[in-house]
Design an enzyme around this catalytic site. Structure first.
Site, PDB file in Angstrom:
ATOM      1  CD  GLU A  95      43.147  -4.437 -47.304  1.00  0.00           C
ATOM      2  OE1 GLU A  95      43.473  -3.908 -48.031  1.00  0.00           O
ATOM      3  OE2 GLU A  95      43.996  -4.995 -46.491  1.00  0.00           O
ATOM      4  CG  HIS A 130      44.733  -9.222 -57.207  1.00  0.00           C
ATOM      5  ND1 HIS A 130      45.459 -10.198 -57.062  1.00  0.00           N
ATOM      6  CD2 HIS A 130      45.204  -8.049 -56.452  1.00  0.00           C
ATOM      7  CE1 HIS A 130      46.415  -9.752 -56.140  1.00  0.00           C
ATOM      8  NE2 HIS A 130      46.057  -8.593 -55.857  1.00  0.00           N
TER       9      HIS A 130
END
Length: 359
Positions: free
Chosen positions: A88, A157
């Site tokens: 990322e 998450h």
């Protein structure tokens, strides 16, 4: 004779009603999933502007982890739909650099929890460059992906980042609820000259909502910074965004059966926040309940409460109520997860408390 005339007139009236019903049915709103709304918005914007490209993990060959980018690689090719490694920080930085040079990247995070790997590029590069360059550098980039709690995916998450990114000057933060929101706000985000954080919800992707012909038009676009009153009411204002809008609307239905008229505001935009619409509603209802999935401390609801106290305190007839996620990392166990996430009944009870009704 008059009987024959009456029958003919009656038959003509019946035919007119049938034709009218047929026209009404054909012009009725169609159903569209949030997934298809996002996909169609991306497709139309990429078709209209060759500087737009998509990048992220599995956005191409796999057509997106949630199929938001389905069909785009085949249509636009690998020059404009980039599959990236699991890095990322790397691809977010590439996206910001491309935006510096007048391209319009749409960067997908498989979940916004992974955006923490890229937060330096989002905050220190994308958000601040326009200010630090005295307006000489624009950064037209969109960071999008699922945000907040899903189901059974654990603490790492499941976090909502609306308040995180909403606190940073230089960013615009959008949180769609319906297919109309998803389509109109994503188009607005892509066209905007500034960096936009676009926070979707995984559990809403498969939800269908009615969309009008106006929404389906390729020129359709929603105004950033403008909330939507989803349901009008006079007794209590409920603000919500993303998945919590659905919970707020269900709560309003339950409250209506008990004689409480709730006004539900879909925030749509976290930054800039539509303070005018919120305060106008509170000045009418004299009560406020905020609903969000994120943590309570320093949350979006806390900012809304502060705004109402600063601008509309004398209109309040009851203490404000904040509904938020539990102040703990998200549990993995299903029963504990449900306790950690706001439910419809939590909003109902909060609204009843502000109206001084027994809970």
């Amino acid at each position: 004779m008059w009987g024959i005339v009456r029958r003919r007139v009656s038959s003509a009236s019946t035919l007119q009603r049938m034709l009218y019903a047929s026209r009404s049915f054909s012009s009725a709103a169609k159903e569209m999933t949030v997934r298809d709304a996002l996909n169609s918005a991306l497709d139309e914007e990429m078709s209209a502007d060759p500087t737009i490209f998509v990048m992220g993990e599995e956005v191409g060959e796999y057509q997106g982890a949630y199929k938001i980018t389905k069909g785009l690689l085949e249509k636009y090719g690998p020059q404009r739909v980039f599959d990236t490694p699991i890095t990322e920080a790397g691809f977010a930085g590439i996206g910001v650099g491309a935006a510096y040079h007048s391209l319009r990247p749409v960067v997908e995070f498989m979940t916004f929890n992974f955006s923490m790997q890229a937060i330096d590029h989002i905050i220190n590069s994308a958000a601040k460059s326009n200010y630090m360059s005295a307006g000489q550098v624009s950064v037209p980039i969109v960071f999008r992906g699922p945000n907040g709690a899903a189901a059974g995916v654990g603490a790492q998450h499941s976090q909502c980042y609306a308040a995180w990114f909403g606190s940073c000057p230089g960013l615009k933060v959008l949180c769609p609820y319906s297919s109309e929101d998803a389509r109109g706000l994503l188009k607005a985000a892509i066209r905007d000259p500034d960096p936009v954080v676009f926070l979707e919800n995984e559990l809403l992707y498969g939800e269908s909502f009615p969309v009008s012909a106006e929404v389906l038009d390729s020129d359709f676009c929603l105004q950033i910074g403008k909330a939507k009153i989803e349901r009008e009411g006079k007794d209590v204002t409920i603000t919500a965004f993303s998945k919590m809008v659905g919970h707020a609307l269900k709560a309003a239905e339950i409250l209506a059966k008990e004689g409480i008229s709730a006004e539900v505001i879909n925030l749509r935009t976290i930054r800039p926040l539509d303070r005018a619409t919120i305060n106008a509603s509170v000045r009418k209802t004299n009560r406020l309940v905020t609903a969000e999935e994120g943590f309570p401390q320093n949350g979006v609801g806390a900012e809304i409460c502060a705004s109402v106290v600063e601008e509309s305190f004398k209109y309040l007839d009851a203490p404000v109520e904040r509904i938020a996620g539990a102040d703990v990392p998200m549990p993995y166990a299903t029963n504990l997860e449900r306790l950690a996430v706001p439910q419809v009944e939590d909003i109902v009870c909060a609204a009843k408390r502000t109206c001084f009704r027994s809970v």
